[in-house]
Structure formats: C-alpha cells, structure tokens
Design an enzyme around this catalytic site. Structure first.
Site, short mmCIF file in Angstrom:
data_model
loop_
_atom_site.label_atom_id
_atom_site.label_comp_id
_atom_site.label_asym_id
_atom_site.label_seq_id
_atom_site.Cartn_x
_atom_site.Cartn_y
_atom_site.Cartn_z
N GLN A 140 3.08 10.04 1.30
CA GLN A 140 4.37 9.34 1.44
C GLN A 140 5.33 9.64 0.31
OE1 GLN A 140 2.43 5.33 2.23
NE2 GLN A 140 4.34 5.13 3.36
N CYS A 200 5.50 -0.32 6.98
CA CYS A 200 5.20 0.93 6.28
C CYS A 200 6.44 1.33 5.49
CB CYS A 200 4.85 2.00 7.30
SG CYS A 200 4.47 3.60 6.57
N LEU A 201 6.25 1.71 4.23
CA LEU A 201 7.40 2.06 3.41
C LEU A 201 8.15 3.29 3.94
CD1 LEU A 201 5.96 1.36 -0.15
CD2 LEU A 201 7.68 0.03 1.08
N HIS A 206 -4.75 1.70 7.20
CA HIS A 206 -3.39 2.24 7.31
C HIS A 206 -3.19 3.40 6.33
CE1 HIS A 206 1.13 1.48 7.86
NE2 HIS A 206 1.09 2.32 6.85
N GLU A 207 -3.64 3.20 5.08
CA GLU A 207 -3.41 4.22 4.05
C GLU A 207 -4.30 5.45 4.26
OE1 GLU A 207 -0.75 3.79 2.56
OE2 GLU A 207 -0.59 1.64 2.94
N HIS A 226 -2.77 7.64 6.72
CA HIS A 226 -1.71 8.48 6.12
C HIS A 226 -2.28 9.77 5.55
CE1 HIS A 226 2.14 6.43 6.21
NE2 HIS A 226 1.65 5.30 5.75
N GLY A 243 0.84 -1.19 0.00
CA GLY A 243 0.00 0.00 0.00
C GLY A 243 0.87 1.24 0.00
#
Ligand code: CO
Length: 159
Positions: A50, A88-89, A130-131, A134, A45
C-alpha cells in the site's frame, strides 16, 4: 523516508510481495516509515504494498499500538465465518461488509526476528486477513459476494 499511501486503482496494489529474507536496517527503516504513514491517515492496519514497497511487511494495530509483522502467514482458519465492516486506506471512504473466517492462527516474525505464533479472533483476525491479502495482491473488494458486487456496480452506474 516518507511513504505515501497508494490509492486504488494504483497497479502496485495488485502486486505480490516478496518474503523478507533478512531483518536489516532497510527493513527497520521501511517499518518505521510505514508506522508514520499510517499515523497520518487513521487506520488500524497497513501492508507494505500500500506504500509501494513489495515486501511482506504489515502493521496491525491493537489498542492504539502499532505492531510490525514480517512474513505473516495464516496457518489455520476457523470454519465459522462472520461478517464485519471493513475499510481500507487505499479506498478512502469505502466501507464494506465482508465475510471471513472468525478465527485464524497466524505465524510471523517480529522486528527482532522472533517467531510469533498465535490464534486471534474478532477484529485482530480481521486485520490480519485483510493485510495478508494485500501482500498477495488481493483487495477487500475481491472478497465481496457476487450479489454485493452487482449492487455496487449498479450503484456506480446510477451515480
Ligand atoms: Co487495506
């Protein structure tokens, strides 16, 4: 357009993203570039903030296929929660067990402007939550219990 994934504590990760008002060439370009950025760094994701773009765009991957969702929103959350390990990236190498609702109903637009409304659970529910966090400047470390935060802090002090 080549996008770079911002790592914590980059302040852009704390910014709130704006609604996508019109699906135009710019939005399509950003979406394509986000898919590229995600491909180059495994993950399931990605949210636009991000990559430093403050628009409500996320990618959710399902069965190795990346799907773009615009203006995603959670309409309903199940009372039942579950704990799953998340990465998480923007936090390379960090994996945390996070408790969240097990099932959510979401609505969003796809790149063709079609309205999507669906109920998802398990991993999909996890990625959406999660996204969408963000997009509101919320990170998975914010979702830790106070006890987990304390443990993490002590670990940092020791290291
Ligand atoms: Co993330």
């Amino acid at each position: 357009m080549v996008l770079e994934i911002k790592k914590y504590p980059d302040p852009v990760l704390r910014k709130k993203c704006d609604e996508v008002k019109e699906i135009n060439e710019e939005i399509r370009k950003i979406s394509r570039a986000m898919i590229e950025a995600k491909k180059n760094s495994r993950g399931i994701g990605l949210a636009a903030s991000q990559v430093g773009i403050l628009k409500r765009i996320i990618i959710v991957e399902s069965e190795d296929e990346p799907y773009i969702f615009l203006n995603p929103e959670i309409l309903e959350k199940s009372k039942k929660q579950e704990i799953m390990e998340e990465g998480c990236l923007s936090f390379p190498g960090l994996f945390l067990k996070i408790k969240r609702p097990k099932e959510v109903e979401i609505k969003a637009l796809n790149l063709n402007g079609q309205k999507i409304k669906m109920k998802v659970d398990g991993l999909m529910a996890r990625i959406f939550q999660h996204e969408i966090d963000h997009l509101n400047g919320i990170l998975f470390i914010d979702r830790l219990s106070w006890w987990q935060k304390l443990k993490l802090k002590n670990k940092k002090v020791r290291d």
